[in-house]
Design a protein around this motif. Structure first.
Motif, PDB file in Angstrom:
ATOM      1  N   THR A  52       0.853  -1.189   0.000  1.00 14.36           N
ATOM      2  CA  THR A  52       0.000   0.000   0.000  1.00 14.36           C
ATOM      3  C   THR A  52       0.871   1.214   0.000  1.00 14.36           C
ATOM      4  O   THR A  52       2.054   1.177   0.336  1.00 14.36           O
ATOM      5  CB  THR A  52      -0.933   0.018   1.222  1.00 14.36           C
ATOM      6  OG1 THR A  52      -0.162   0.042   2.386  1.00 14.36           O
ATOM      7  CG2 THR A  52      -1.839  -1.221   1.228  1.00 14.36           C
ATOM      8  N   SER A  53       0.276   2.325  -0.390  1.00 13.47           N
ATOM      9  CA  SER A  53       1.042   3.572  -0.424  1.00 13.47           C
ATOM     10  C   SER A  53       1.364   3.997   0.995  1.00 13.47           C
ATOM     11  O   SER A  53       0.621   3.772   1.948  1.00 13.47           O
ATOM     12  CB  SER A  53       0.211   4.658  -1.123  1.00 13.47           C
ATOM     13  OG  SER A  53      -0.980   4.876  -0.419  1.00 13.47           O
ATOM     14  N   GLY A  54       2.493   4.623   1.123  1.00  9.71           N
ATOM     15  CA  GLY A  54       2.963   5.083   2.434  1.00  9.71           C
ATOM     16  C   GLY A  54       4.145   4.294   2.912  1.00  9.71           C
ATOM     17  O   GLY A  54       4.675   3.434   2.200  1.00  9.71           O
ATOM     18  N   PHE A  89       6.787   6.107  -6.459  1.00 11.97           N
ATOM     19  CA  PHE A  89       5.820   6.969  -7.149  1.00 11.97           C
ATOM     20  C   PHE A  89       4.584   7.210  -6.313  1.00 11.97           C
ATOM     21  O   PHE A  89       3.510   7.469  -6.822  1.00 11.97           O
ATOM     22  CB  PHE A  89       5.411   6.352  -8.500  1.00 11.97           C
ATOM     23  CG  PHE A  89       6.578   6.116  -9.416  1.00 11.97           C
ATOM     24  CD1 PHE A  89       7.113   4.850  -9.567  1.00 11.97           C
ATOM     25  CD2 PHE A  89       7.133   7.174 -10.097  1.00 11.97           C
ATOM     26  CE1 PHE A  89       8.182   4.642 -10.402  1.00 11.97           C
ATOM     27  CE2 PHE A  89       8.217   6.965 -10.933  1.00 11.97           C
ATOM     28  CZ  PHE A  89       8.748   5.692 -11.078  1.00 11.97           C
ATOM     29  N   GLY A  90       4.728   7.079  -4.986  1.00 12.12           N
ATOM     30  CA  GLY A  90       3.589   7.256  -4.111  1.00 12.12           C
ATOM     31  C   GLY A  90       3.002   8.641  -4.157  1.00 12.12           C
ATOM     32  O   GLY A  90       1.812   8.827  -3.920  1.00 12.12           O
ATOM     33  N   TYR A  91       3.843   9.624  -4.446  1.00  7.23           N
ATOM     34  CA  TYR A  91       3.336  10.992  -4.462  1.00  7.23           C
ATOM     35  C   TYR A  91       2.364  11.235  -5.612  1.00  7.23           C
ATOM     36  O   TYR A  91       1.690  12.237  -5.671  1.00  7.23           O
ATOM     37  CB  TYR A  91       4.517  11.985  -4.559  1.00  7.23           C
ATOM     38  CG  TYR A  91       5.232  11.917  -5.895  1.00  7.23           C
ATOM     39  CD1 TYR A  91       6.261  10.978  -6.064  1.00  7.23           C
ATOM     40  CD2 TYR A  91       4.890  12.746  -6.941  1.00  7.23           C
ATOM     41  CE1 TYR A  91       6.911  10.923  -7.267  1.00  7.23           C
ATOM     42  CE2 TYR A  91       5.544  12.691  -8.138  1.00  7.23           C
ATOM     43  CZ  TYR A  91       6.567  11.757  -8.310  1.00  7.23           C
ATOM     44  OH  TYR A  91       7.225  11.692  -9.484  1.00  7.23           O
ATOM     45  N   LEU A  92       2.310  10.273  -6.550  1.00  8.30           N
ATOM     46  CA  LEU A  92       1.404  10.435  -7.665  1.00  8.30           C
ATOM     47  C   LEU A  92      -0.010  10.037  -7.314  1.00  8.30           C
ATOM     48  O   LEU A  92      -0.923  10.298  -8.096  1.00  8.30           O
ATOM     49  CB  LEU A  92       1.877   9.622  -8.864  1.00  8.30           C
ATOM     50  CG  LEU A  92       3.250  10.010  -9.440  1.00  8.30           C
ATOM     51  CD1 LEU A  92       3.676   9.056 -10.538  1.00  8.30           C
ATOM     52  CD2 LEU A  92       3.187  11.442  -9.957  1.00  8.30           C
ATOM     53  N   TYR A  93      -0.225   9.342  -6.248  1.00  9.23           N
ATOM     54  CA  TYR A  93      -1.542   8.847  -5.876  1.00  9.23           C
ATOM     55  C   TYR A  93      -2.121   9.692  -4.760  1.00  9.23           C
ATOM     56  O   TYR A  93      -1.416  10.278  -3.954  1.00  9.23           O
ATOM     57  CB  TYR A  93      -1.474   7.386  -5.438  1.00  9.23           C
ATOM     58  CG  TYR A  93      -0.799   6.501  -6.461  1.00  9.23           C
ATOM     59  CD1 TYR A  93       0.537   6.136  -6.300  1.00  9.23           C
ATOM     60  CD2 TYR A  93      -1.501   6.050  -7.572  1.00  9.23           C
ATOM     61  CE1 TYR A  93       1.157   5.329  -7.238  1.00  9.23           C
ATOM     62  CE2 TYR A  93      -0.893   5.238  -8.497  1.00  9.23           C
ATOM     63  CZ  TYR A  93       0.451   4.885  -8.334  1.00  9.23           C
ATOM     64  OH  TYR A  93       1.046   4.099  -9.243  1.00  9.23           O
ATOM     65  N   ALA A  94      -3.448   9.695  -4.675  1.00  8.79           N
ATOM     66  CA  ALA A  94      -4.117  10.495  -3.638  1.00  8.79           C
ATOM     67  C   ALA A  94      -3.823   9.967  -2.250  1.00  8.79           C
ATOM     68  O   ALA A  94      -3.553  10.731  -1.302  1.00  8.79           O
ATOM     69  CB  ALA A  94      -5.633  10.507  -3.884  1.00  8.79           C
ATOM     70  N   ASP A  95      -3.806   8.659  -2.083  1.00 10.28           N
ATOM     71  CA  ASP A  95      -3.508   8.099  -0.730  1.00 10.28           C
ATOM     72  C   ASP A  95      -2.062   8.324  -0.376  1.00 10.28           C
ATOM     73  O   ASP A  95      -1.709   8.482   0.789  1.00 10.28           O
ATOM     74  CB  ASP A  95      -3.882   6.632  -0.698  1.00 10.28           C
ATOM     75  CG  ASP A  95      -3.201   5.839  -1.777  1.00 10.28           C
ATOM     76  OD1 ASP A  95      -3.261   4.587  -1.760  1.00 10.28           O
ATOM     77  OD2 ASP A  95      -2.617   6.475  -2.712  1.00 10.28           O
ATOM     78  N   GLY A  96      -1.178   8.326  -1.374  1.00 12.23           N
ATOM     79  CA  GLY A  96       0.236   8.593  -1.096  1.00 12.23           C
ATOM     80  C   GLY A  96       0.434  10.013  -0.656  1.00 12.23           C
ATOM     81  O   GLY A  96       1.222  10.300   0.253  1.00 12.23           O
ATOM     82  N   ALA A 127      -1.769  11.740   0.837  1.00 10.12           N
ATOM     83  CA  ALA A 127      -2.332  11.845   2.196  1.00 10.12           C
ATOM     84  C   ALA A 127      -1.363  11.342   3.249  1.00 10.12           C
ATOM     85  O   ALA A 127      -1.372  11.774   4.407  1.00 10.12           O
ATOM     86  CB  ALA A 127      -3.640  11.064   2.262  1.00 10.12           C
ATOM     87  N   ASN A 128      -0.481  10.423   2.899  1.00 13.53           N
ATOM     88  CA  ASN A 128       0.508   9.880   3.830  1.00 13.53           C
ATOM     89  C   ASN A 128       1.787  10.685   3.825  1.00 13.53           C
ATOM     90  O   ASN A 128       2.796  10.258   4.392  1.00 13.53           O
ATOM     91  CB  ASN A 128       0.795   8.424   3.501  1.00 13.53           C
ATOM     92  CG  ASN A 128      -0.405   7.523   3.802  1.00 13.53           C
ATOM     93  OD1 ASN A 128      -1.159   7.798   4.726  1.00 13.53           O
ATOM     94  ND2 ASN A 128      -0.563   6.469   3.014  1.00 13.53           N
ATOM     95  N   GLY A 129       1.858  11.801   3.108  1.00 15.14           N
ATOM     96  CA  GLY A 129       3.024  12.675   3.149  1.00 15.14           C
ATOM     97  C   GLY A 129       4.002  12.485   2.047  1.00 15.14           C
ATOM     98  O   GLY A 129       5.091  13.045   2.077  1.00 15.14           O
ATOM     99  N   ALA A 130       3.652  11.703   1.065  1.00 14.17           N
ATOM    100  CA  ALA A 130       4.584  11.518  -0.059  1.00 14.17           C
ATOM    101  C   ALA A 130       4.685  12.785  -0.852  1.00 14.17           C
ATOM    102  O   ALA A 130       3.677  13.403  -1.189  1.00 14.17           O
ATOM    103  CB  ALA A 130       4.123  10.371  -0.939  1.00 14.17           C
TER     104      ALA A 130
END
Length: 312
Positions: free
Chosen positions: A2-4, A17-24, A26-29
């Motif tokens: 999972t992202s984060g 590439f977590g910063y590309l996703y909305a959940d990423g 949200a986790n500070g990516a």
């Protein structure tokens, strides 16, 4: 995965590439910047920007790629367009695509920008058709000539033979139908008589009429004809190399010109046996019985032997 940050600080457990996703997000990516981390906080900074290394190619310059561990600054946050992106219609000369222009066809004297030359194709097609028509015409004519040549050797001969035979038969029939007589069958008068002493006479038995050189002597022939018309009266005679003549009477009417018995063979020999020849005079006869008379009148030179008469 999972992202984060799942607790592991290894590249295998990290999502670069977590910063590309909305959940990423949200986790500070965050996207990499400066010398900071890449991806989630505390992630291992061991990744490269996609496409940074190219094997077998010269190393890119600093202007061409971002620094190690960084991504190009033009990439923005997820869902946001790049600062360097612009629609094609915003550039000079851009705009909505237009319908492609159809190539124009050239005129008669100028050039052309595209398309087939239909006028030239039409002229070529007409020329081909004309050549075919001419060829067919020549072939037909040639075929007719060859047929005529092939059959020409026999056909004209056959036609000539067929047309000549009836003519010969007709002439023979006419000759056979028209009468002919010998001296012995003639009616004699005025001291004329028959003899056969002089050779060369063509009548039956070599008989001829003699004693005709006396004034008043006559030879009469009665002849029957099936058709009225103009004829020739032929007389076979012999003279002693001196011209002779006689009066010709047709059906009781004397001809205007006497029957000439001239020396046509130009003989200088007085031997009568060598001077047999023939002459003719025009006569108009009627259908049926006709009376023809040769007589020695005043002023005639009648020293001649006569053996045959016939109508033609």
């Amino acid at each position: 995965m999972t992202s984060g940050n799942n607790g592991a600080s290894t590249p295998e457990d990290d999502d670069p590439f977590g910063y590309l996703y909305a959940d990423g997000q949200a986790n500070g990516a965050q996207p990499p910047s400066g010398g900071g981390g890449y991806g989630y906080p505390g992630s291992v900074n061991r990744t490269r920007a996609v496409g940074q290394r190219q094997y077998g190619q010269p190393a890119p310059t600093q202007q061409q790629t971002a620094a190690y561990g960084q991504v190009p600054q033009q990439q923005g946050a997820y869902g946001q367009p790049s600062a360097h992106y612009a629609a094609p219609e915003t550039f000079p000369g851009g705009g909505a695509p237009t319908t492609p222009q159809q190539p124009t066809r050239g005129g008669g004297g100028g050039g052309r920008s595209g398309g087939p030359n239909t006028k030239g194709l039409l002229i070529g097609a007409i020329a081909v058709v004309a050549a075919v028509v001419i060829g067919i015409g020549v072939a037909i004519m040639g075929g007719d000539d060859s047929d005529n040549k092939a059959s020409g050797d026999s056909t004209p001969t056959t036609s000539t033979s067929q047309s000549a035979q009836p003519s010969t038969s007709s002439a023979a029939s006419a000759s056979a139908a028209l009468p002919k007589t010998d001296a012995k069958d003639l009616q004699l008068g005025g001291g004329a008589t028959t003899a056969s002493d002089v050779k060369g006479a063509k009548s039956d038995g070599g008989t001829y009429v003699t004693g005709f050189n006396n004034v008043g002597a006559s030879i009469t022939w009665t002849v029957d004809l099936q058709k009225a018309g103009s004829y020739r009266l032929y007389v076979q005679y012999s003279i002693p190399a001196v011209d002779a003549n006689a009066t010709l009477t047709v059906n009781g009417k004397p001809n205007q010109q006497p029957l000439g018995m001239k020396n046509f063979i130009k003989s200088s020999d007085t031997d009568l046996a060598k001077n047999w020849q023939s002459t003719w005079a025009p006569v108009t006869l009627t259908k049926g019985t006709n009376t023809l008379t040769l007589s020695c009148g005043q002023g005639n030179q009648c020293n001649a032997l006569i053996d045959q008469l016939w109508v033609q």
